[in-house]
Design a protein around this motif. Structure first.
Motif, PDB file in Angstrom:
ATOM      1  N   GLY A 232      17.644  29.609  51.137  1.00 25.78           N
ATOM      2  CA  GLY A 232      16.207  29.338  51.063  1.00 25.78           C
ATOM      3  C   GLY A 232      15.401  29.991  52.172  1.00 25.78           C
ATOM      4  O   GLY A 232      14.201  29.741  52.297  1.00 25.78           O
ATOM      5  N   GLY A 233      16.026  30.841  52.983  1.00 22.28           N
ATOM      6  CA  GLY A 233      15.339  31.477  54.112  1.00 22.28           C
ATOM      7  C   GLY A 233      14.316  32.510  53.680  1.00 22.28           C
ATOM      8  O   GLY A 233      14.287  32.955  52.529  1.00 22.28           O
ATOM      9  N   GLN A 234      13.485  32.892  54.629  1.00 22.03           N
ATOM     10  CA  GLN A 234      12.411  33.852  54.363  1.00 22.03           C
ATOM     11  C   GLN A 234      12.378  34.939  55.431  1.00 22.03           C
ATOM     12  O   GLN A 234      12.767  34.717  56.574  1.00 22.03           O
ATOM     13  CB  GLN A 234      11.062  33.133  54.337  1.00 22.03           C
ATOM     14  CG  GLN A 234      10.683  32.520  55.675  1.00 22.03           C
ATOM     15  CD  GLN A 234       9.339  31.824  55.652  1.00 22.03           C
ATOM     16  OE1 GLN A 234       8.539  31.998  54.738  1.00 22.03           O
ATOM     17  NE2 GLN A 234       9.071  31.030  56.685  1.00 22.03           N
ATOM     18  N   LEU A 235      11.902  36.089  55.023  1.00 17.28           N
ATOM     19  CA  LEU A 235      11.690  37.228  55.904  1.00 17.28           C
ATOM     20  C   LEU A 235      10.187  37.479  55.919  1.00 17.28           C
ATOM     21  O   LEU A 235       9.582  37.669  54.862  1.00 17.28           O
ATOM     22  CB  LEU A 235      12.460  38.430  55.352  1.00 17.28           C
ATOM     23  CG  LEU A 235      12.357  39.782  56.014  1.00 17.28           C
ATOM     24  CD1 LEU A 235      12.841  39.725  57.446  1.00 17.28           C
ATOM     25  CD2 LEU A 235      13.182  40.802  55.233  1.00 17.28           C
ATOM     26  N   LEU A 236       9.568  37.422  57.102  1.00 12.01           N
ATOM     27  CA  LEU A 236       8.131  37.674  57.245  1.00 12.01           C
ATOM     28  C   LEU A 236       7.939  39.002  57.958  1.00 12.01           C
ATOM     29  O   LEU A 236       8.437  39.182  59.078  1.00 12.01           O
ATOM     30  CB  LEU A 236       7.454  36.557  58.050  1.00 12.01           C
ATOM     31  CG  LEU A 236       7.537  35.156  57.458  1.00 12.01           C
ATOM     32  CD1 LEU A 236       6.965  34.138  58.446  1.00 12.01           C
ATOM     33  CD2 LEU A 236       6.785  35.089  56.129  1.00 12.01           C
ATOM     34  N   VAL A 237       7.247  39.936  57.303  1.00  9.52           N
ATOM     35  CA  VAL A 237       7.018  41.265  57.879  1.00  9.52           C
ATOM     36  C   VAL A 237       5.556  41.658  57.714  1.00  9.52           C
ATOM     37  O   VAL A 237       4.902  41.265  56.755  1.00  9.52           O
ATOM     38  CB  VAL A 237       7.911  42.335  57.218  1.00  9.52           C
ATOM     39  CG1 VAL A 237       9.377  42.009  57.394  1.00  9.52           C
ATOM     40  CG2 VAL A 237       7.588  42.533  55.760  1.00  9.52           C
ATOM     41  N   ASP A 238       5.088  42.430  58.672  1.00  7.67           N
ATOM     42  CA  ASP A 238       3.752  42.996  58.514  1.00  7.67           C
ATOM     43  C   ASP A 238       3.896  44.495  58.324  1.00  7.67           C
ATOM     44  O   ASP A 238       4.938  45.078  58.612  1.00  7.67           O
ATOM     45  CB  ASP A 238       2.857  42.675  59.715  1.00  7.67           C
ATOM     46  CG  ASP A 238       3.274  43.405  60.976  1.00  7.67           C
ATOM     47  OD1 ASP A 238       4.464  43.767  61.118  1.00  7.67           O
ATOM     48  OD2 ASP A 238       2.432  43.618  61.847  1.00  7.67           O
ATOM     49  N   GLY A 239       2.865  45.089  57.817  1.00  4.70           N
ATOM     50  CA  GLY A 239       2.911  46.526  57.597  1.00  4.70           C
ATOM     51  C   GLY A 239       1.539  47.065  57.279  1.00  4.70           C
ATOM     52  O   GLY A 239       0.562  46.322  57.176  1.00  4.70           O
ATOM     53  N   ALA A 240       1.492  48.358  57.139  1.00  3.32           N
ATOM     54  CA  ALA A 240       0.270  49.063  56.760  1.00  3.32           C
ATOM     55  C   ALA A 240       0.670  50.433  56.259  1.00  3.32           C
ATOM     56  O   ALA A 240       1.698  50.972  56.660  1.00  3.32           O
ATOM     57  CB  ALA A 240      -0.675  49.196  57.939  1.00  3.32           C
TER      58      ALA A 240
ATOM     59  N   ALA B 131      19.476  45.549  52.130  1.00  2.00           N
ATOM     60  CA  ALA B 131      20.799  45.194  51.609  1.00  2.00           C
ATOM     61  C   ALA B 131      21.559  44.310  52.607  1.00  2.00           C
ATOM     62  O   ALA B 131      22.323  43.433  52.209  1.00  2.00           O
ATOM     63  CB  ALA B 131      21.608  46.448  51.302  1.00  2.00           C
ATOM     64  N   ARG B 132      21.346  44.522  53.912  1.00  3.12           N
ATOM     65  CA  ARG B 132      22.041  43.741  54.941  1.00  3.12           C
ATOM     66  C   ARG B 132      21.286  42.487  55.360  1.00  3.12           C
ATOM     67  O   ARG B 132      21.886  41.539  55.874  1.00  3.12           O
ATOM     68  CB  ARG B 132      22.276  44.611  56.171  1.00  3.12           C
ATOM     69  CG  ARG B 132      23.324  45.682  55.961  1.00  3.12           C
ATOM     70  CD  ARG B 132      23.718  46.340  57.265  1.00  3.12           C
ATOM     71  NE  ARG B 132      22.622  47.069  57.895  1.00  3.12           N
ATOM     72  CZ  ARG B 132      22.477  48.376  57.906  1.00  3.12           C
ATOM     73  NH1 ARG B 132      23.353  49.131  57.308  1.00  3.12           N
ATOM     74  NH2 ARG B 132      21.467  48.941  58.512  1.00  3.12           N
ATOM     75  N   ALA B 133      19.983  42.458  55.191  1.00  4.16           N
ATOM     76  CA  ALA B 133      19.158  41.360  55.696  1.00  4.16           C
ATOM     77  C   ALA B 133      19.536  39.979  55.188  1.00  4.16           C
ATOM     78  O   ALA B 133      19.379  39.000  55.936  1.00  4.16           O
ATOM     79  CB  ALA B 133      17.679  41.645  55.419  1.00  4.16           C
ATOM     80  N   PRO B 134      20.043  39.811  53.967  1.00  7.06           N
ATOM     81  CA  PRO B 134      20.411  38.455  53.534  1.00  7.06           C
ATOM     82  C   PRO B 134      21.448  37.786  54.447  1.00  7.06           C
ATOM     83  O   PRO B 134      21.508  36.563  54.514  1.00  7.06           O
ATOM     84  CB  PRO B 134      20.976  38.665  52.121  1.00  7.06           C
ATOM     85  CG  PRO B 134      20.281  39.888  51.635  1.00  7.06           C
ATOM     86  CD  PRO B 134      20.159  40.772  52.860  1.00  7.06           C
ATOM     87  N   ARG B 135      22.236  38.584  55.169  1.00  7.38           N
ATOM     88  CA  ARG B 135      23.228  38.011  56.089  1.00  7.38           C
ATOM     89  C   ARG B 135      22.562  37.166  57.171  1.00  7.38           C
ATOM     90  O   ARG B 135      23.187  36.268  57.712  1.00  7.38           O
ATOM     91  CB  ARG B 135      24.047  39.116  56.760  1.00  7.38           C
ATOM     92  CG  ARG B 135      24.837  39.951  55.788  1.00  7.38           C
ATOM     93  CD  ARG B 135      25.694  40.958  56.488  1.00  7.38           C
ATOM     94  NE  ARG B 135      24.906  41.812  57.364  1.00  7.38           N
ATOM     95  CZ  ARG B 135      25.413  42.757  58.140  1.00  7.38           C
ATOM     96  NH1 ARG B 135      26.721  42.954  58.169  1.00  7.38           N
ATOM     97  NH2 ARG B 135      24.652  43.501  58.898  1.00  7.38           N
ATOM     98  N   PHE B 136      21.316  37.469  57.516  1.00 10.38           N
ATOM     99  CA  PHE B 136      20.605  36.716  58.547  1.00 10.38           C
ATOM    100  C   PHE B 136      20.192  35.329  58.066  1.00 10.38           C
ATOM    101  O   PHE B 136      20.016  34.419  58.861  1.00 10.38           O
ATOM    102  CB  PHE B 136      19.310  37.430  58.967  1.00 10.38           C
ATOM    103  CG  PHE B 136      19.490  38.707  59.721  1.00 10.38           C
ATOM    104  CD1 PHE B 136      20.180  38.746  60.921  1.00 10.38           C
ATOM    105  CD2 PHE B 136      18.916  39.879  59.256  1.00 10.38           C
ATOM    106  CE1 PHE B 136      20.318  39.921  61.632  1.00 10.38           C
ATOM    107  CE2 PHE B 136      19.037  41.065  59.962  1.00 10.38           C
ATOM    108  CZ  PHE B 136      19.747  41.086  61.154  1.00 10.38           C
ATOM    109  N   LEU B 137      19.954  35.191  56.780  1.00  8.23           N
ATOM    110  CA  LEU B 137      19.249  34.025  56.256  1.00  8.23           C
ATOM    111  C   LEU B 137      20.146  32.862  55.857  1.00  8.23           C
ATOM    112  O   LEU B 137      21.192  33.048  55.246  1.00  8.23           O
ATOM    113  CB  LEU B 137      18.418  34.425  55.037  1.00  8.23           C
ATOM    114  CG  LEU B 137      17.298  35.430  55.285  1.00  8.23           C
ATOM    115  CD1 LEU B 137      16.639  35.821  53.967  1.00  8.23           C
ATOM    116  CD2 LEU B 137      16.268  34.873  56.259  1.00  8.23           C
ATOM    117  N   ALA B 138      19.667  31.667  56.173  1.00  7.85           N
ATOM    118  CA  ALA B 138      20.236  30.438  55.626  1.00  7.85           C
ATOM    119  C   ALA B 138      19.768  30.347  54.178  1.00  7.85           C
ATOM    120  O   ALA B 138      18.798  31.019  53.789  1.00  7.85           O
ATOM    121  CB  ALA B 138      19.727  29.239  56.427  1.00  7.85           C
TER     122      ALA B 138
END
Length: 191
Positions: free
Chosen positions: A103-111, A94-101
């Motif tokens: 058209g920005g993207q969030l790249l995460v890894d996981g398992a 919910a808060r992460a969009p504040r980081f982005l310009a």
């Protein structure tokens, strides 16, 4: 690792490396000319990162810190782990969009979580406790006889991440799959 190289190749524009650690991703991106802000929660590790040549280091817990205008937010090495729980993931998304310009993207890894238990039958009978997601782990670190405080760490499979991302207004694409349920995902805001 292959997925880390792939993630670095996907980075563009101004990059925010959340949970930068000792900075291998930050330094690699800087070496190809990208502007990177590294955020690290440990003061000692943040000092190490500066000493290793990272040009912009912030000592902060990324769950409570933010700055706007990044084209790529990079979260590797179980980058979503510090959110701790699925509820913590929802708050972060919910808060992460504040980081982005735009058209920005969030790249995460996981398992997915891979608990060590005596047998599958015993695990099925008793783990996880009713109503708990198996990737909401309690971690306790120890060194030289000293034991730290337990803390939560989230290990999340791509299907569960996709469900929470979709509910939070994100589009999720798994862009790389490794073995044993490991993956790299790109999240972008839905229009």
């Amino acid at each position: 690792m292959d997925f880390e190289r792939y993630a670095l190749d996907l980075c563009r524009g101004r990059v925010l490396d959340l949970g930068a650690g000792a900075g291998p991703h930050t330094l690699a991106l800087q070496s190809v000319g990208l502007r990177v802000v590294a955020v690290e929660g440990s003061a000692d590790v943040a000092r190490l990162l500066r000493a290793r040549g990272a040009s912009s280091v912030v000592h902060a817990d990324f769950r409570y810190w933010w700055r706007a205008g990044f084209d790529t937010v990079l979260m590797l090495m179980n980058g979503l782990g510090p959110v701790g729980t699925l509820a913590g993931l929802d708050r972060f998304l919910a808060r992460a969009p504040r980081f982005l310009a735009p058209g920005g993207q969030l790249l995460v890894d996981g398992a997915e979580a891979a608990p060590s238990r005596p047998s599958r039958a015993a695990m099925a009978a008793s783990w996880p406790p009713a109503g708990e997601y198996p990737g909401e782990a309690w971690i306790e670190l120890s060194h030289a006889g000293r034991v730290g405080r337990p803390f939560r760490e989230l290990y999340i499979d791509s299907e569960t991440l996709a469900l929470h991302a979709t509910r939070g207004g994100w589009r999720l694409d798994v862009v790389f799959e490794g073995g044993d349920g490991a993956y790299l995902a790109r999240l972008t805001r839905r229009s």
